[in-house]
Design an enzyme around this catalytic site. Structure first.
Site, PDB file in Angstrom:
ATOM      1  N   PRO A   2       0.811  -1.203   0.000  1.00 28.15           N
ATOM      2  CA  PRO A   2       0.000   0.000   0.000  1.00 28.15           C
ATOM      3  C   PRO A   2       0.838   1.244   0.000  1.00 28.15           C
ATOM      4  O   PRO A   2       1.516   1.543   0.975  1.00 28.15           O
ATOM      5  CB  PRO A   2      -0.763  -0.109   1.307  1.00 28.15           C
ATOM      6  CG  PRO A   2       0.082  -0.995   2.159  1.00 28.15           C
ATOM      7  CD  PRO A   2       1.191  -1.531   1.357  1.00 28.15           C
ATOM      8  N   GLU A   3       0.761   1.982  -1.071  1.00 27.86           N
ATOM      9  CA  GLU A   3       1.329   3.314  -1.111  1.00 27.86           C
ATOM     10  C   GLU A   3       0.172   4.301  -0.945  1.00 27.86           C
ATOM     11  O   GLU A   3      -0.940   3.899  -0.612  1.00 27.86           O
ATOM     12  CB  GLU A   3       2.073   3.529  -2.443  1.00 27.86           C
ATOM     13  CG  GLU A   3       3.152   2.473  -2.696  1.00 27.86           C
ATOM     14  CD  GLU A   3       3.938   2.706  -3.967  1.00 27.86           C
ATOM     15  OE1 GLU A   3       4.132   3.871  -4.335  1.00 27.86           O
ATOM     16  OE2 GLU A   3       4.354   1.718  -4.587  1.00 27.86           O
ATOM     17  N   HIS A  92      -4.293 -15.614   9.113  1.00 23.10           N
ATOM     18  CA  HIS A  92      -3.656 -14.300   9.061  1.00 23.10           C
ATOM     19  C   HIS A  92      -4.569 -13.156   9.488  1.00 23.10           C
ATOM     20  O   HIS A  92      -4.160 -12.006   9.400  1.00 23.10           O
ATOM     21  CB  HIS A  92      -3.066 -13.997   7.674  1.00 23.10           C
ATOM     22  CG  HIS A  92      -2.254 -15.136   7.129  1.00 23.10           C
ATOM     23  ND1 HIS A  92      -1.196 -15.688   7.812  1.00 23.10           N
ATOM     24  CD2 HIS A  92      -2.376 -15.849   5.982  1.00 23.10           C
ATOM     25  CE1 HIS A  92      -0.695 -16.676   7.090  1.00 23.10           C
ATOM     26  NE2 HIS A  92      -1.387 -16.801   5.989  1.00 23.10           N
ATOM     27  N   ARG A 111       2.191 -11.067   6.265  1.00 21.86           N
ATOM     28  CA  ARG A 111       3.632 -10.866   6.516  1.00 21.86           C
ATOM     29  C   ARG A 111       3.935 -10.169   7.831  1.00 21.86           C
ATOM     30  O   ARG A 111       5.100 -10.069   8.201  1.00 21.86           O
ATOM     31  CB  ARG A 111       4.251 -10.089   5.351  1.00 21.86           C
ATOM     32  CG  ARG A 111       4.292 -10.909   4.087  1.00 21.86           C
ATOM     33  CD  ARG A 111       4.861 -10.120   2.941  1.00 21.86           C
ATOM     34  NE  ARG A 111       6.286  -9.895   3.098  1.00 21.86           N
ATOM     35  CZ  ARG A 111       7.017  -9.218   2.225  1.00 21.86           C
ATOM     36  NH1 ARG A 111       6.454  -8.685   1.167  1.00 21.86           N
ATOM     37  NH2 ARG A 111       8.295  -9.075   2.414  1.00 21.86           N
ATOM     38  N   ARG A 152      22.152  17.190  -3.134  1.00 16.81           N
ATOM     39  CA  ARG A 152      22.032  15.743  -2.910  1.00 16.81           C
ATOM     40  C   ARG A 152      22.514  14.984  -4.141  1.00 16.81           C
ATOM     41  O   ARG A 152      22.152  15.304  -5.264  1.00 16.81           O
ATOM     42  CB  ARG A 152      20.566  15.363  -2.620  1.00 16.81           C
ATOM     43  CG  ARG A 152      19.909  16.208  -1.530  1.00 16.81           C
ATOM     44  CD  ARG A 152      20.369  15.808  -0.164  1.00 16.81           C
ATOM     45  NE  ARG A 152      19.935  14.469   0.182  1.00 16.81           N
ATOM     46  CZ  ARG A 152      18.719  14.178   0.640  1.00 16.81           C
ATOM     47  NH1 ARG A 152      17.817  15.115   0.763  1.00 16.81           N
ATOM     48  NH2 ARG A 152      18.411  12.938   0.955  1.00 16.81           N
TER      49      ARG A 152
END
Length: 272
Positions: A2-3, A92, A111, A152
Site C-alpha cells: 500500500p502506497e 492471518h 507478513r 544531494r
DNA sequence: AGGCAAACCTGTAAGC
DNA sequence: TGCTTACAGGTTTGCC
C-alpha cells in the site's frame, strides 16, 4: 502493497462504514506485528465514536470523538476489512474491532509488517514524524522538490521514495512518475533543472490521481474495506513490465536495482 | 551527513 | 512432483 493511492482508496471505502459509528470492543488474536499490538491500550480507548477517517502518507488514522486515535499501517500485506459478525477467523486475521450494530473491522496481515496502534489524545508516532508534504496537497510542487534536492547526489527515484521529501510515494509510483516525466531514475537529484522538477512534480500528481481513480494497484494483497482490488496494475507504463515494449517508443523496458529495490524504466524515453 | 544493504516475516512463482 | 531460490507494495537499523 500500500502506497498513498491504496491507503486513500481504503480510507474512502472505510469512511461510510465508520463515520459517526461506535467501536465497542477489540479482540486481538495474534498481536505479533512489526510493532506488538497492545490490546489493553486499544481496549482503554473503547467504546468510542468515530469522528473521522483520515490518511497521512501511507498511514490510516481513525480519529475518535474522545480525541484519541487508532493508527493503522498496512506494511506490505495488510488489509482492513468490514465484515459481518458471523464471519469466521481466517488465516492471518490478526485482530477484530467490534462495531456497534454487529459488523466488525478485521485487520488481516500475512507478513506481519503492519501496525495497529492506540494513540492517546495528542500523542504522535514515529511513522508520522518528519514527513514531507502530501503530494496532492498544498505546499508541494517542483520548487519544493528542487529545494529538497539541493546538494544531494542521491538518485532521483530513491529520493522520491524518501518520506521526508514527499509523503506516501513508494516503489510503484516513484517508477511511474519518473517515466511520465521522462527522467532517468538514476539521475542525481541535485543535478536536475527547475523545469524538470516541475515536470516530475506534475507527473507524480497525475500518476497518483490516476491510480486513486482506478481504485489503486492490486499486485496481490491490496483490497479496500469491501475486499475489492484496484485496477491500476493494468495501467502501469513501466512497473512490472521488464522486457515489454515501451508504450511511447517500443524499446524494451529495463529493470535495475536501486537501494535493494527493483526499478523499471525506458532507456530511451528517460534521460539524465 | 548521506546513502546503502540487510533485516523484519510469509507467501508465491520460477527454476532445476 | 518436490526442493531451492528469488522476489514482493514498507520501514528501520546499522555500517561505510
Amino acid at each position: 502493497m500500500p502506497e498513498l493511492p491504496e491507503v486513500e482508496c481504503l480510507r474512502r471505502s472505510l469512511a461510510p462504514h465508520l463515520a459517526g459509528r461506535r467501536i465497542v470492543g477489540v479482540t486481538v488474536r495474534d498481536g505479533r506485528l512489526r510493532e506488538p499490538v497492545r490490546e489493553a491500550a486499544l481496549a482503554a480507548l473503547l467504546p468510542a465514536r468515530v469522528a473521522a477517517v483520515e490518511r497521512r502518507a501511507k498511514v490510516l488514522l481513525v480519529r475518535l470523538a474522545s480525541g484519541a486515535a487508532l493508527l493503522v499501517h498496512l506494511g506490505m500485506s495488510g488489509r482492513l476489512l468490514v465484515e459481518p459478525a458471523s464471519a469466521p477467523w481466517r488465516p492471518h486475521d490478526r485482530l477484530r474491532l467490534h462495531l456497534e450494530g454487529g459488523d466488525r473491522l478485521v485487520y488481516h496481515d500475512p507478513r506481519r509488517f503492519g501496525r495497529v496502534v492506540a494513540l492517546a489524545p495528542g500523542e504522535g508516532h514515529p511513522l508520522l514524524a518528519g514527513l514531507g508534504p502530501e503530494p496532492l496537497g498544498e505546499g508541494f510542487g517542483g520548487a519544493h522538490l528542487a529545494r529538497a534536492a539541493r546538494g544531494r547526489r542521491r538518485p532521483v527515484k530513491p529520493f522520491l521514495m524518501d518520506g521526508r521529501v514527499v509523503a506516501g510515494v513508494g516503489n510503484i509510483y516513484a517508477c511511474e512518475a519518473c517515466f511520465a516525466a521522462g527522467i532517468h531514475p538514476a539521475a542525481p537529484a541535485g543535478r536536475l533543472s527547475a523545469a524538470r522538477w516541475e515536470r516530475l512534480a506534475a507527473a507524480l500528481r497525475a500518476v497518483l490521481a490516476e491510480s486513486i481513480a482506478a481504485g489503486g494497484t492490486t499486485l496481490r494483497d491490496f483490497a479496500d474495506a469491501e475486499g475489492r482490488g484496484g485496477l491500476y496494475q493494468l495501467r502501469t507504463r513501466v512497473y512490472g513490465r521488464e522486457g515489454e515494449p515501451c508504450v511511447a517508443c517500443g524499446r524494451p523496458i529495463r529493470r535495475l536495482t536501486q537501494s535493494g529495490r527493483s526499478t523499471f524504466y525506458c532507456p530511451r524515453c528517460q534521460r539524465w
